[in-house]
Design a protein around this motif. Structure first.
Motif, PDB file in Angstrom:
ATOM      1  N   VAL A  45       0.833  -1.198   0.000  1.00  0.00           N
ATOM      2  CA  VAL A  45       0.000   0.000   0.000  1.00  0.00           C
ATOM      3  C   VAL A  45       0.869   1.250   0.000  1.00  0.00           C
ATOM      4  O   VAL A  45       2.029   1.226   0.428  1.00  0.00           O
ATOM      5  CB  VAL A  45      -0.949   0.026   1.220  1.00  0.00           C
ATOM      6  N   GLY A  46       0.287   2.341  -0.483  1.00  0.00           N
ATOM      7  CA  GLY A  46       0.965   3.622  -0.444  1.00  0.00           C
ATOM      8  C   GLY A  46       0.649   4.369   0.838  1.00  0.00           C
ATOM      9  O   GLY A  46      -0.189   3.952   1.645  1.00  0.00           O
ATOM     10  N   ALA A  47       1.291   5.498   1.029  1.00  0.00           N
ATOM     11  CA  ALA A  47       1.087   6.289   2.237  1.00  0.00           C
ATOM     12  C   ALA A  47      -0.337   6.822   2.338  1.00  0.00           C
ATOM     13  O   ALA A  47      -0.796   7.163   3.435  1.00  0.00           O
ATOM     14  CB  ALA A  47       2.088   7.446   2.274  1.00  0.00           C
ATOM     15  N   ASP A  48      -1.062   6.867   1.230  1.00  0.00           N
ATOM     16  CA  ASP A  48      -2.454   7.324   1.270  1.00  0.00           C
ATOM     17  C   ASP A  48      -3.327   6.408   2.121  1.00  0.00           C
ATOM     18  O   ASP A  48      -4.405   6.819   2.558  1.00  0.00           O
ATOM     19  CB  ASP A  48      -3.028   7.399  -0.154  1.00  0.00           C
ATOM     20  N   ALA A  49      -2.879   5.183   2.355  1.00  0.00           N
ATOM     21  CA  ALA A  49      -3.626   4.276   3.215  1.00  0.00           C
ATOM     22  C   ALA A  49      -3.578   4.721   4.677  1.00  0.00           C
ATOM     23  O   ALA A  49      -4.333   4.209   5.507  1.00  0.00           O
ATOM     24  CB  ALA A  49      -3.080   2.855   3.092  1.00  0.00           C
ATOM     25  N   PHE A  50      -2.705   5.679   4.966  1.00  0.00           N
ATOM     26  CA  PHE A  50      -2.557   6.193   6.329  1.00  0.00           C
ATOM     27  C   PHE A  50      -2.617   7.722   6.299  1.00  0.00           C
ATOM     28  O   PHE A  50      -1.607   8.403   6.524  1.00  0.00           O
ATOM     29  CB  PHE A  50      -1.231   5.716   6.931  1.00  0.00           C
ATOM     30  N   PRO A  51      -3.806   8.274   5.997  1.00  0.00           N
ATOM     31  CA  PRO A  51      -3.927   9.727   5.835  1.00  0.00           C
ATOM     32  C   PRO A  51      -3.590  10.515   7.097  1.00  0.00           C
ATOM     33  O   PRO A  51      -3.284  11.715   7.020  1.00  0.00           O
ATOM     34  CB  PRO A  51      -5.389   9.922   5.436  1.00  0.00           C
ATOM     35  N   GLU A  52      -3.637   9.854   8.257  1.00  0.00           N
ATOM     36  CA  GLU A  52      -3.334  10.550   9.501  1.00  0.00           C
ATOM     37  C   GLU A  52      -1.834  10.778   9.697  1.00  0.00           C
ATOM     38  O   GLU A  52      -1.421  11.579  10.554  1.00  0.00           O
ATOM     39  CB  GLU A  52      -3.882   9.750  10.694  1.00  0.00           C
ATOM     40  N   VAL A  53      -1.006  10.090   8.897  1.00  0.00           N
ATOM     41  CA  VAL A  53       0.446  10.238   9.022  1.00  0.00           C
ATOM     42  C   VAL A  53       0.909  11.416   8.176  1.00  0.00           C
ATOM     43  O   VAL A  53       0.683  11.433   6.960  1.00  0.00           O
ATOM     44  CB  VAL A  53       1.171   8.949   8.573  1.00  0.00           C
ATOM     45  N   PRO A  54       1.526  12.422   8.771  1.00  0.00           N
ATOM     46  CA  PRO A  54       1.943  13.601   7.995  1.00  0.00           C
ATOM     47  C   PRO A  54       3.091  13.285   7.051  1.00  0.00           C
ATOM     48  O   PRO A  54       3.855  12.331   7.271  1.00  0.00           O
ATOM     49  CB  PRO A  54       2.376  14.600   9.073  1.00  0.00           C
ATOM     50  N   ASP A  55       3.199  14.083   6.009  1.00  0.00           N
ATOM     51  CA  ASP A  55       4.317  13.934   5.087  1.00  0.00           C
ATOM     52  C   ASP A  55       5.622  14.302   5.791  1.00  0.00           C
ATOM     53  O   ASP A  55       5.654  15.167   6.674  1.00  0.00           O
ATOM     54  CB  ASP A  55       4.127  14.839   3.865  1.00  0.00           C
ATOM     55  N   THR A  56       6.689  13.654   5.373  1.00  0.00           N
ATOM     56  CA  THR A  56       8.006  13.895   5.959  1.00  0.00           C
ATOM     57  C   THR A  56       8.698  15.043   5.235  1.00  0.00           C
ATOM     58  O   THR A  56       8.665  15.128   4.010  1.00  0.00           O
ATOM     59  CB  THR A  56       8.876  12.625   5.838  1.00  0.00           C
ATOM     60  N   VAL A  57       9.330  15.910   6.001  1.00  0.00           N
ATOM     61  CA  VAL A  57      10.149  16.972   5.407  1.00  0.00           C
ATOM     62  C   VAL A  57      11.422  16.334   4.869  1.00  0.00           C
ATOM     63  O   VAL A  57      12.181  15.709   5.620  1.00  0.00           O
ATOM     64  CB  VAL A  57      10.495  18.051   6.452  1.00  0.00           C
ATOM     65  N   GLU A  58      11.646  16.480   3.586  1.00  0.00           N
ATOM     66  CA  GLU A  58      12.820  15.879   2.940  1.00  0.00           C
ATOM     67  C   GLU A  58      13.964  16.883   2.979  1.00  0.00           C
ATOM     68  O   GLU A  58      14.246  17.563   1.995  1.00  0.00           O
ATOM     69  CB  GLU A  58      12.480  15.465   1.510  1.00  0.00           C
ATOM     70  N   ASP A  59      14.645  16.947   4.113  1.00  0.00           N
ATOM     71  CA  ASP A  59      15.709  17.933   4.261  1.00  0.00           C
ATOM     72  C   ASP A  59      17.096  17.304   4.259  1.00  0.00           C
ATOM     73  O   ASP A  59      18.072  17.901   4.702  1.00  0.00           O
ATOM     74  CB  ASP A  59      15.515  18.770   5.527  1.00  0.00           C
ATOM     75  N   GLY A  60      17.181  16.066   3.746  1.00  0.00           N
ATOM     76  CA  GLY A  60      18.485  15.445   3.571  1.00  0.00           C
ATOM     77  C   GLY A  60      19.224  16.086   2.404  1.00  0.00           C
ATOM     78  O   GLY A  60      18.632  16.801   1.588  1.00  0.00           O
ATOM     79  N   VAL A  61      20.508  15.812   2.316  1.00  0.00           N
ATOM     80  CA  VAL A  61      21.310  16.414   1.238  1.00  0.00           C
ATOM     81  C   VAL A  61      21.740  15.376   0.209  1.00  0.00           C
ATOM     82  O   VAL A  61      22.491  15.695  -0.716  1.00  0.00           O
ATOM     83  CB  VAL A  61      22.541  17.153   1.796  1.00  0.00           C
ATOM     84  N   THR A  62      21.266  14.135   0.364  1.00  0.00           N
ATOM     85  CA  THR A  62      21.511  13.097  -0.638  1.00  0.00           C
ATOM     86  C   THR A  62      20.216  12.335  -0.864  1.00  0.00           C
ATOM     87  O   THR A  62      19.288  12.389  -0.054  1.00  0.00           O
ATOM     88  CB  THR A  62      22.595  12.091  -0.180  1.00  0.00           C
ATOM     89  N   PHE A  63      20.158  11.598  -1.977  1.00  0.00           N
ATOM     90  CA  PHE A  63      18.987  10.765  -2.255  1.00  0.00           C
ATOM     91  C   PHE A  63      18.802   9.738  -1.135  1.00  0.00           C
ATOM     92  O   PHE A  63      17.680   9.494  -0.687  1.00  0.00           O
ATOM     93  CB  PHE A  63      19.153  10.042  -3.595  1.00  0.00           C
ATOM     94  N   ALA A  64      19.892   9.128  -0.682  1.00  0.00           N
ATOM     95  CA  ALA A  64      19.796   8.100   0.353  1.00  0.00           C
ATOM     96  C   ALA A  64      19.253   8.671   1.658  1.00  0.00           C
ATOM     97  O   ALA A  64      18.408   8.047   2.318  1.00  0.00           O
ATOM     98  CB  ALA A  64      21.167   7.463   0.587  1.00  0.00           C
ATOM     99  N   GLU A  65      19.712   9.854   2.038  1.00  0.00           N
ATOM    100  CA  GLU A  65      19.229  10.460   3.283  1.00  0.00           C
ATOM    101  C   GLU A  65      17.733  10.725   3.218  1.00  0.00           C
ATOM    102  O   GLU A  65      16.996  10.454   4.173  1.00  0.00           O
ATOM    103  CB  GLU A  65      19.971  11.769   3.550  1.00  0.00           C
ATOM    104  N   ASN A  66      17.268  11.258   2.109  1.00  0.00           N
ATOM    105  CA  ASN A  66      15.840  11.555   1.983  1.00  0.00           C
ATOM    106  C   ASN A  66      14.997  10.288   1.960  1.00  0.00           C
ATOM    107  O   ASN A  66      13.913  10.239   2.557  1.00  0.00           O
ATOM    108  CB  ASN A  66      15.586  12.382   0.725  1.00  0.00           C
TER     109      ASN A  66
END
Length: 215
Positions: A45-66
């Motif tokens: 399932v995608g994250a839409d299956a859990f609408p109560e979970v907020p989106d994550t701030v992608e503040d990493g500086v590499t693809f792996a970190e994000n």
């Protein structure tokens, strides 16, 4: 999702609300030629299956970190094995940009058309021999117990001057993969998944997914 699908308990959650990406990852993992053909697609399932979970701030500086940031947050919030990817387009003449900023290159997150048009405008005077670029994907797996695994995939090619094709999403219409005469957006889904950066990364991650789901 059908009523039958709804009866299948989720086993794996994808850290994305992008319907195109959910469909693509399901196909890569659970399709007839997928890396985990035994896994019921309805259990992914995608994250839409859990609408109560907020989106994550992608503040990493590499693809792996994000990718890890997103997978950690979803695994902690849902108690499920979570996988996430962070991917983008790296243009050689721009020193690897847009890179981790690919989805918001124009200043509006997720505006594929604006991002693509801005990039083409920036590269308008760049000669064909200097238009090498490639898609990069970091795929991360995080378990509720805190185990973490990251794998990467790449797809190299050349940037076209005008978009071609209606398939895919993001920058797919302007990347001509090496050895191809069709843009990524002109490839059938099965062919694209077989060579894509995302397909390569998640196929490399698949043995780890199988291991933790079987534990």
């Amino acid at each position: 999702m059908t009523p039958e699908d709804a009866a299948v308990a989720p086993r794996l959650v994808l850290a994305t609300r992008n319907a195109h990406k959910v469909a693509e990852l399901r196909a890569i993992l659970t399709g007839p030629d997928g890396a985990l053909p035994w896994l019921d697609p309805a259990a992914v399932v995608g994250a839409d299956a859990f609408p109560e979970v907020p989106d994550t701030v992608e503040d990493g500086v590499t693809f792996a970190e994000n990718a890890l940031l997103k997978a950690r947050a979803l695994a902690a919030a849902t108690g499920l094995v979570a996988i996430a990817d962070d991917s983008g387009l790296a243009v050689d003449v721009l020193g690897g940009a847009p890179g981790i900023f690919s989805a918001r290159w124009s200043g509006r997150h997720g505006d594929d058309r604006a991002n693509l048009e801005l990039l083409l405008a920036q590269l308008g005077d760049v000669r064909d021999e200097h238009r090498a670029a490639g898609f990069v994907c970091a795929a991360a797996l995080v378990t509720p117990a805190g185990e973490e695994v990251v794998r990467e995939g790449h797809l190299r090619g050349t940037l076209l001057r005008t978009p071609r094709g209606d398939g895919g999403f993001g920058y797919d219409p302007i990347l001509l993969p090496e050895g191809e005469t069709r843009s990524t957006a002109e490839l059938p889904a099965e062919e694209k998944n077989a060579i894509s950066h995302r397909g390569e990364a998640f196929r490399a991650l698949a043995p780890e997914i199988a291991r933790v789901l079987s534990a």
